[in-house]
Design a protein around this motif. Structure first.
Motif, PDB file in Angstrom:
ATOM      1  N   GLN A  28       0.827  -1.199   0.000  1.00 24.24           N
ATOM      2  CA  GLN A  28       0.000   0.000   0.000  1.00 24.24           C
ATOM      3  C   GLN A  28       0.867   1.257   0.000  1.00 24.24           C
ATOM      4  N   LEU A  29       1.997   1.195   0.682  1.00 28.23           N
ATOM      5  CA  LEU A  29       2.893   2.352   0.730  1.00 28.23           C
ATOM      6  C   LEU A  29       3.462   2.663  -0.646  1.00 28.23           C
ATOM      7  N   SER A  30       3.834   1.625  -1.399  1.00 32.28           N
ATOM      8  CA  SER A  30       4.357   1.845  -2.751  1.00 32.28           C
ATOM      9  C   SER A  30       3.310   2.491  -3.634  1.00 32.28           C
ATOM     10  N   LEU A  31       2.085   1.995  -3.544  1.00 32.56           N
ATOM     11  CA  LEU A  31       0.988   2.556  -4.339  1.00 32.56           C
ATOM     12  C   LEU A  31       0.803   4.040  -4.022  1.00 32.56           C
ATOM     13  N   ARG A  32       0.898   4.382  -2.752  1.00 29.87           N
ATOM     14  CA  ARG A  32       0.698   5.771  -2.328  1.00 29.87           C
ATOM     15  C   ARG A  32       1.872   6.670  -2.718  1.00 29.87           C
ATOM     16  N   LEU A  33       3.084   6.222  -2.419  1.00 31.28           N
ATOM     17  CA  LEU A  33       4.244   7.090  -2.613  1.00 31.28           C
ATOM     18  C   LEU A  33       4.674   7.214  -4.069  1.00 31.28           C
ATOM     19  N   SER A  34       4.368   6.205  -4.896  1.00 30.97           N
ATOM     20  CA  SER A  34       4.819   6.224  -6.292  1.00 30.97           C
ATOM     21  C   SER A  34       4.056   7.228  -7.148  1.00 30.97           C
ATOM     22  N   ASP A  35       2.880   7.653  -6.692  1.00 28.35           N
ATOM     23  CA  ASP A  35       2.078   8.590  -7.469  1.00 28.35           C
ATOM     24  C   ASP A  35       2.865   9.882  -7.710  1.00 28.35           C
ATOM     25  N   ARG A  36       2.981  10.256  -8.990  1.00 24.59           N
ATOM     26  CA  ARG A  36       3.832  11.399  -9.342  1.00 24.59           C
ATOM     27  C   ARG A  36       3.149  12.745  -9.113  1.00 24.59           C
ATOM     28  N   ARG A  37       1.871  12.750  -8.781  1.00 22.00           N
ATOM     29  CA  ARG A  37       1.177  13.997  -8.466  1.00 22.00           C
ATOM     30  C   ARG A  37       0.847  14.127  -6.977  1.00 22.00           C
ATOM     31  N   PHE A  38       0.502  13.005  -6.353  1.00 22.79           N
ATOM     32  CA  PHE A  38       0.060  13.053  -4.966  1.00 22.79           C
ATOM     33  C   PHE A  38       1.044  12.401  -4.002  1.00 22.79           C
ATOM     34  N   GLY A  39       2.143  11.850  -4.537  1.00 23.99           N
ATOM     35  CA  GLY A  39       3.138  11.213  -3.684  1.00 23.99           C
ATOM     36  C   GLY A  39       4.524  11.760  -3.976  1.00 23.99           C
ATOM     37  N   ILE A  40       5.532  10.946  -3.695  1.00 19.71           N
ATOM     38  CA  ILE A  40       6.912  11.334  -4.003  1.00 19.71           C
ATOM     39  C   ILE A  40       7.152  11.202  -5.505  1.00 19.71           C
ATOM     40  N   GLY A  41       6.615  10.138  -6.082  1.00 19.85           N
ATOM     41  CA  GLY A  41       6.788   9.870  -7.513  1.00 19.85           C
ATOM     42  C   GLY A  41       7.895   8.879  -7.765  1.00 19.85           C
ATOM     43  N   GLY A  42       7.589   7.838  -8.543  1.00 22.76           N
ATOM     44  CA  GLY A  42       8.608   6.840  -8.879  1.00 22.76           C
ATOM     45  C   GLY A  42       7.978   5.627  -9.542  1.00 22.76           C
ATOM     46  N   ASP A  43       8.853   4.724  -9.984  1.00 23.44           N
ATOM     47  CA  ASP A  43       8.392   3.470 -10.571  1.00 23.44           C
ATOM     48  C   ASP A  43       8.041   2.437  -9.510  1.00 23.44           C
ATOM     49  N   GLY A  44       8.283   2.802  -8.236  1.00 21.53           N
ATOM     50  CA  GLY A  44       7.947   1.886  -7.166  1.00 21.53           C
ATOM     51  C   GLY A  44       8.765   2.157  -5.921  1.00 21.53           C
ATOM     52  N   LEU A  45       8.761   1.202  -5.012  1.00 19.90           N
ATOM     53  CA  LEU A  45       9.400   1.298  -3.700  1.00 19.90           C
ATOM     54  C   LEU A  45      10.384   0.152  -3.542  1.00 19.90           C
ATOM     55  N   ILE A  46      11.595   0.461  -3.068  1.00 21.62           N
ATOM     56  CA  ILE A  46      12.612  -0.565  -2.818  1.00 21.62           C
ATOM     57  C   ILE A  46      13.077  -0.459  -1.377  1.00 21.62           C
ATOM     58  N   LEU A  47      13.039  -1.592  -0.677  1.00 21.74           N
ATOM     59  CA  LEU A  47      13.469  -1.659   0.719  1.00 21.74           C
ATOM     60  C   LEU A  47      14.860  -2.275   0.785  1.00 21.74           C
ATOM     61  N   ILE A  48      15.772  -1.613   1.503  1.00 24.46           N
ATOM     62  CA  ILE A  48      17.127  -2.121   1.740  1.00 24.46           C
ATOM     63  C   ILE A  48      17.131  -2.699   3.151  1.00 24.46           C
ATOM     64  N   MET A  49      17.378  -4.021   3.246  1.00 26.03           N
ATOM     65  CA  MET A  49      17.107  -4.728   4.498  1.00 26.03           C
ATOM     66  C   MET A  49      18.297  -5.594   4.920  1.00 26.03           C
ATOM     67  N   PRO A  50      18.350  -5.981   6.193  1.00 23.73           N
ATOM     68  CA  PRO A  50      19.329  -6.992   6.615  1.00 23.73           C
ATOM     69  C   PRO A  50      19.013  -8.333   5.969  1.00 23.73           C
ATOM     70  N   SER A  51      20.040  -9.159   5.830  1.00 22.49           N
ATOM     71  CA  SER A  51      19.866 -10.490   5.247  1.00 22.49           C
ATOM     72  C   SER A  51      20.604 -11.519   6.084  1.00 22.49           C
ATOM     73  N   GLU A  52      20.038 -12.705   6.161  1.00 21.37           N
ATOM     74  CA  GLU A  52      20.708 -13.805   6.863  1.00 21.37           C
ATOM     75  C   GLU A  52      21.613 -14.599   5.929  1.00 21.37           C
ATOM     76  N   THR A  53      21.495 -14.376   4.619  1.00 22.23           N
ATOM     77  CA  THR A  53      22.246 -15.184   3.651  1.00 22.23           C
ATOM     78  C   THR A  53      23.166 -14.361   2.749  1.00 22.23           C
ATOM     79  N   ALA A  54      23.103 -13.029   2.834  1.00 24.52           N
ATOM     80  CA  ALA A  54      23.926 -12.170   1.983  1.00 24.52           C
ATOM     81  C   ALA A  54      24.274 -10.909   2.761  1.00 24.52           C
ATOM     82  N   ASP A  55      25.023 -10.021   2.132  1.00 23.07           N
ATOM     83  CA  ASP A  55      25.380  -8.764   2.808  1.00 23.07           C
ATOM     84  C   ASP A  55      24.147  -7.894   3.045  1.00 23.07           C
TER      85      ASP A  55
END
Length: 280
Positions: A28-55
Protein backbone atom coordinates in the motif's frame (compact mmCIF):
# COMPACT_ATOMS: atom_id res chain seq x y z
CA UNK A 1 9.86 8.17 7.38
CA UNK A 2 13.16 9.05 5.77
CA UNK A 3 13.71 8.01 2.15
CA UNK A 4 16.13 8.45 -0.73
CA UNK A 5 15.10 8.91 -4.34
CA UNK A 6 17.50 7.15 -6.72
CA UNK A 7 17.52 6.34 -10.41
CA UNK A 8 19.35 3.97 -12.72
CA UNK A 9 19.24 5.44 -16.24
CA UNK A 10 15.80 6.87 -15.55
CA UNK A 11 14.31 3.86 -13.75
CA UNK A 12 13.47 5.72 -10.53
CA UNK A 13 12.48 4.24 -7.20
CA UNK A 14 11.93 5.39 -3.63
CA UNK A 15 14.54 3.68 -1.41
CA UNK A 16 14.06 3.12 2.30
CA UNK A 17 16.89 2.07 4.63
CA UNK A 18 15.23 -0.60 6.76
CA UNK A 19 18.27 -0.77 9.03
CA UNK A 20 16.86 2.50 10.41
CA UNK A 21 13.20 2.62 9.32
CA UNK A 22 10.31 0.22 9.88
CA UNK A 23 7.96 -0.17 6.92
CA UNK A 24 4.49 -1.61 7.42
CA UNK A 25 2.28 -2.65 4.50
CA UNK A 26 4.86 -1.89 1.77
CA UNK A 27 2.36 -2.82 -0.96
CA UNK A 28 0.00 0.00 0.00
CA UNK A 29 2.89 2.35 0.73
CA UNK A 30 4.36 1.84 -2.75
CA UNK A 31 0.99 2.56 -4.34
CA UNK A 32 0.70 5.77 -2.33
CA UNK A 33 4.24 7.09 -2.61
CA UNK A 34 4.82 6.22 -6.29
CA UNK A 35 2.08 8.59 -7.47
CA UNK A 36 3.83 11.40 -9.34
CA UNK A 37 1.18 14.00 -8.47
CA UNK A 38 0.06 13.05 -4.97
CA UNK A 39 3.14 11.21 -3.68
CA UNK A 40 6.91 11.33 -4.00
CA UNK A 41 6.79 9.87 -7.51
CA UNK A 42 8.61 6.84 -8.88
CA UNK A 43 8.39 3.47 -10.57
CA UNK A 44 7.95 1.89 -7.17
CA UNK A 45 9.40 1.30 -3.70
CA UNK A 46 12.61 -0.56 -2.82
CA UNK A 47 13.47 -1.66 0.72
CA UNK A 48 17.13 -2.12 1.74
CA UNK A 49 17.11 -4.73 4.50
CA UNK A 50 19.33 -6.99 6.62
CA UNK A 51 19.87 -10.49 5.25
CA UNK A 52 20.71 -13.80 6.86
CA UNK A 53 22.25 -15.18 3.65
CA UNK A 54 23.93 -12.17 1.98
CA UNK A 55 25.38 -8.76 2.81
CA UNK A 56 22.03 -7.08 2.15
CA UNK A 57 18.49 -7.91 1.06
CA UNK A 58 16.13 -6.05 -1.27
CA UNK A 59 12.36 -6.13 -1.63
CA UNK A 60 10.83 -4.27 -4.56
CA UNK A 61 7.25 -3.16 -5.07
CA UNK A 62 5.87 -1.82 -8.33
CA UNK A 63 3.92 1.42 -8.61
CA UNK A 64 0.66 -0.57 -8.48
CA UNK A 65 1.66 -2.19 -5.18
CA UNK A 66 2.53 -5.62 -6.58
CA UNK A 67 5.80 -7.17 -5.43
CA UNK A 68 8.43 -7.87 -8.10
CA UNK A 69 11.09 -10.54 -8.05
CA UNK A 70 14.05 -8.43 -9.13
CA UNK A 71 15.14 -5.10 -10.60
CA UNK A 72 18.47 -4.76 -12.37
CA UNK A 73 18.59 -0.98 -12.13
CA UNK A 74 17.50 -1.21 -8.51
CA UNK A 75 20.36 -3.55 -7.60
CA UNK A 76 22.90 -1.04 -8.95
CA UNK A 77 21.31 1.77 -6.94
CA UNK A 78 21.45 -0.35 -3.79
CA UNK A 79 25.16 -0.96 -4.40
CA UNK A 80 25.74 2.78 -4.61
CA UNK A 81 23.57 3.50 -1.57
CA UNK A 82 25.12 1.01 0.86
CA UNK A 83 28.67 2.05 -0.04
CA UNK A 84 28.19 5.81 -0.08
CA UNK A 85 26.01 5.80 3.06
CA UNK A 86 28.58 3.81 5.03
CA UNK A 87 26.69 0.53 5.39
CA UNK A 88 29.70 -1.29 3.90
CA UNK A 89 33.25 -0.58 2.84
CA UNK A 90 33.40 -3.56 0.49
CA UNK A 91 33.40 -3.09 -3.28
CA UNK A 92 32.19 -6.65 -3.88
CA UNK A 93 28.91 -7.37 -2.14
CA UNK A 94 26.11 -9.91 -2.21
CA UNK A 95 22.44 -8.97 -2.41
CA UNK A 96 19.53 -11.26 -1.55
CA UNK A 97 16.56 -10.88 -3.91
CA UNK A 98 13.36 -12.84 -4.49
CA UNK A 99 15.10 -14.42 -7.49
CA UNK A 100 18.27 -15.44 -5.67
CA UNK A 101 21.50 -13.89 -4.43
CA UNK A 102 23.18 -11.45 -6.83
CA UNK A 103 26.87 -10.53 -6.88
CA UNK A 104 27.67 -6.81 -7.24
CA UNK A 105 31.01 -5.23 -8.12
CA UNK A 106 31.25 -1.51 -7.39
CA UNK A 107 33.43 0.66 -9.63
CA UNK A 108 34.52 3.55 -7.41
CA UNK A 109 36.33 6.83 -7.76
CA UNK A 110 37.34 7.55 -4.20
CA UNK A 111 34.20 7.37 -2.09
CA UNK A 112 31.87 7.72 -5.09
CA UNK A 113 30.39 4.74 -6.93
CA UNK A 114 30.55 5.55 -10.65
CA UNK A 115 29.09 2.30 -12.00
CA UNK A 116 28.07 -1.16 -10.83
CA UNK A 117 28.46 -4.55 -12.49
CA UNK A 118 25.85 -7.10 -11.48
CA UNK A 119 26.08 -10.84 -12.02
CA UNK A 120 22.44 -11.34 -12.93
CA UNK A 121 22.67 -15.12 -12.86
CA UNK A 122 21.67 -17.47 -15.64
CA UNK A 123 18.93 -16.70 -18.11
CA UNK A 124 15.93 -19.02 -17.74
CA UNK A 125 14.65 -20.34 -21.06
CA UNK A 126 12.37 -23.24 -20.05
CA UNK A 127 8.81 -21.99 -20.75
CA UNK A 128 7.17 -23.33 -17.57
CA UNK A 129 9.87 -21.67 -15.47
CA UNK A 130 9.50 -18.23 -17.12
CA UNK A 131 6.45 -18.79 -17.03
CA UNK A 132 4.82 -18.86 -20.48
CA UNK A 133 2.18 -21.31 -21.67
CA UNK A 134 3.66 -23.53 -24.38
CA UNK A 135 3.04 -26.95 -25.89
CA UNK A 136 6.80 -27.55 -25.81
CA UNK A 137 9.44 -27.04 -23.15
CA UNK A 138 12.02 -26.07 -25.74
CA UNK A 139 13.08 -22.39 -25.61
CA UNK A 140 10.28 -20.05 -26.72
CA UNK A 141 12.18 -18.33 -29.55
CA UNK A 142 10.51 -16.28 -32.31
CA UNK A 143 7.17 -18.03 -31.76
CA UNK A 144 4.16 -16.48 -33.55
CA UNK A 145 1.54 -15.23 -31.08
CA UNK A 146 -1.64 -13.29 -31.83
CA UNK A 147 -1.55 -10.15 -29.70
CA UNK A 148 -4.58 -7.92 -30.24
CA UNK A 149 -4.81 -7.35 -34.00
CA UNK A 150 -1.13 -8.20 -34.59
CA UNK A 151 0.70 -11.48 -35.15
CA UNK A 152 3.93 -11.06 -33.20
CA UNK A 153 7.04 -13.23 -33.09
CA UNK A 154 7.95 -13.40 -29.43
CA UNK A 155 11.05 -14.66 -27.61
CA UNK A 156 10.56 -15.33 -23.90
CA UNK A 157 13.27 -15.14 -21.24
CA UNK A 158 13.23 -14.94 -17.45
CA UNK A 159 15.90 -13.02 -15.57
CA UNK A 160 14.12 -13.72 -12.30
CA UNK A 161 11.02 -12.06 -13.76
CA UNK A 162 9.30 -12.87 -17.08
CA UNK A 163 10.11 -11.01 -20.29
CA UNK A 164 8.68 -11.12 -23.81
CA UNK A 165 11.05 -9.70 -26.43
CA UNK A 166 9.82 -8.49 -29.82
CA UNK A 167 12.16 -7.34 -32.59
CA UNK A 168 10.88 -4.41 -34.67
CA UNK A 169 12.12 -2.32 -37.59
CA UNK A 170 10.94 0.83 -35.79
CA UNK A 171 10.19 1.41 -32.12
CA UNK A 172 10.07 5.20 -31.65
CA UNK A 173 6.52 5.54 -32.94
CA UNK A 174 5.04 2.43 -31.28
CA UNK A 175 1.89 3.05 -29.24
CA UNK A 176 3.03 1.35 -26.04
CA UNK A 177 0.02 2.60 -24.08
CA UNK A 178 -2.06 0.30 -26.28
CA UNK A 179 0.42 -2.49 -27.01
CA UNK A 180 1.92 -2.85 -23.54
CA UNK A 181 -1.24 -3.97 -21.72
CA UNK A 182 -2.09 -6.38 -24.56
CA UNK A 183 1.20 -8.19 -23.91
CA UNK A 184 1.16 -7.79 -20.12
CA UNK A 185 -2.27 -9.41 -19.73
CA UNK A 186 -2.04 -11.95 -22.57
CA UNK A 187 -3.36 -15.35 -21.42
CA UNK A 188 -0.11 -17.16 -22.28
CA UNK A 189 1.59 -15.24 -19.43
CA UNK A 190 0.06 -16.49 -16.16
CA UNK A 191 2.12 -14.05 -14.03
CA UNK A 192 1.79 -11.18 -16.55
CA UNK A 193 4.94 -10.13 -18.42
CA UNK A 194 7.40 -7.31 -19.07
CA UNK A 195 7.71 -6.58 -22.79
CA UNK A 196 10.77 -5.26 -24.63
CA UNK A 197 10.47 -3.78 -28.11
CA UNK A 198 13.89 -3.98 -29.77
CA UNK A 199 15.48 -2.45 -32.86
CA UNK A 200 18.77 -4.07 -33.87
CA UNK A 201 21.22 -1.32 -34.84
CA UNK A 202 24.18 -3.67 -35.39
CA UNK A 203 25.45 -6.92 -33.88
CA UNK A 204 26.74 -5.14 -30.77
CA UNK A 205 24.08 -2.44 -30.35
CA UNK A 206 20.35 -2.61 -29.56
CA UNK A 207 17.74 0.12 -29.09
CA UNK A 208 15.01 -0.71 -26.58
CA UNK A 209 11.66 0.46 -25.26
CA UNK A 210 10.02 -1.37 -22.40
CA UNK A 211 6.58 -1.88 -20.89
CA UNK A 212 6.90 -3.16 -17.32
CA UNK A 213 4.11 -5.11 -15.67
CA UNK A 214 2.62 -3.07 -12.89
CA UNK A 215 4.40 0.16 -13.88
CA UNK A 216 3.72 0.83 -17.59
CA UNK A 217 6.38 2.26 -19.90
CA UNK A 218 9.56 3.11 -18.02
CA UNK A 219 12.75 4.80 -19.17
CA UNK A 220 14.81 1.72 -18.39
CA UNK A 221 14.66 -1.88 -17.22
CA UNK A 222 17.87 -3.71 -16.31
CA UNK A 223 16.46 -7.23 -16.36
CA UNK A 224 14.71 -6.31 -19.62
CA UNK A 225 17.99 -5.22 -21.19
CA UNK A 226 19.54 -8.54 -20.10
CA UNK A 227 16.61 -10.52 -21.51
CA UNK A 228 16.81 -8.58 -24.77
CA UNK A 229 20.49 -9.40 -25.29
CA UNK A 230 19.80 -13.07 -24.54
CA UNK A 231 16.94 -12.99 -27.05
CA UNK A 232 19.15 -11.24 -29.63
CA UNK A 233 21.76 -13.99 -29.27
CA UNK A 234 19.11 -16.73 -29.55
CA UNK A 235 17.74 -15.10 -32.73
CA UNK A 236 21.21 -14.71 -34.26
CA UNK A 237 21.40 -10.92 -34.10
CA UNK A 238 24.28 -10.68 -31.61
CA UNK A 239 27.25 -12.92 -30.69
CA UNK A 240 27.35 -14.75 -27.38
CA UNK A 241 30.17 -13.90 -24.98
CA UNK A 242 30.70 -10.35 -26.25
CA UNK A 243 29.45 -7.08 -24.70
CA UNK A 244 26.35 -5.55 -26.27
CA UNK A 245 25.37 -1.90 -25.76
CA UNK A 246 21.66 -1.47 -25.05
CA UNK A 247 20.31 2.03 -25.65
CA UNK A 248 17.27 2.75 -23.48
CA UNK A 249 15.28 5.95 -23.21
CA UNK A 250 17.02 6.80 -19.94
CA UNK A 251 20.59 5.87 -20.89
CA UNK A 252 22.81 2.93 -21.79
CA UNK A 253 23.68 -0.45 -20.30
CA UNK A 254 26.40 -2.90 -21.31
CA UNK A 255 25.23 -6.52 -21.24
CA UNK A 256 27.22 -9.72 -21.84
CA UNK A 257 25.47 -13.07 -22.27
CA UNK A 258 28.29 -15.42 -21.36
CA UNK A 259 28.90 -18.88 -22.75
CA UNK A 260 27.82 -20.54 -19.48
CA UNK A 261 24.41 -18.82 -19.67
CA UNK A 262 25.24 -16.16 -17.05
CA UNK A 263 24.35 -12.55 -17.84
CA UNK A 264 26.53 -9.63 -16.70
CA UNK A 265 25.14 -6.08 -16.56
CA UNK A 266 27.15 -2.86 -16.11
CA UNK A 267 25.67 0.60 -15.77
CA UNK A 268 25.42 3.75 -13.67
CA UNK A 269 23.30 4.67 -10.65
CA UNK A 270 22.52 8.08 -9.20
CA UNK A 271 21.09 9.56 -6.03
CA UNK A 272 18.51 12.26 -6.83
CA UNK A 273 17.54 13.56 -3.39
CA UNK A 274 16.85 12.61 0.22
CA UNK A 275 13.71 13.50 2.10
CA UNK A 276 11.31 12.76 4.91
CA UNK A 277 7.57 12.16 4.57
CA UNK A 278 4.79 12.17 7.14
CA UNK A 279 2.85 8.91 6.76
CA UNK A 280 0.05 9.75 9.18
Amino acid sequence: MKFTKMQGIGNDYIYVNCFEEKVENPEQLSLRLSDRRFGIGGDGLILIMPSETADFKMRIFNADGSEAMMCGNGTRCIGKYVYEHGLTDKTRITLETNSGIKQLELHCDGKTVQAVTVDMGKAILVPREIPVESDSQEPFVAKPVQVGDRLERITCVSMGNPHAVVFCDRIDDLDLERLGPEFEHHPIFPDRVNTEFIRVIDNHTLQMRVWERGSGETLACGTGACASVVAAVLNGYCPQGEPVLVQLRGGELTITYQADGTVMMTGPAAEVFQGEINLS
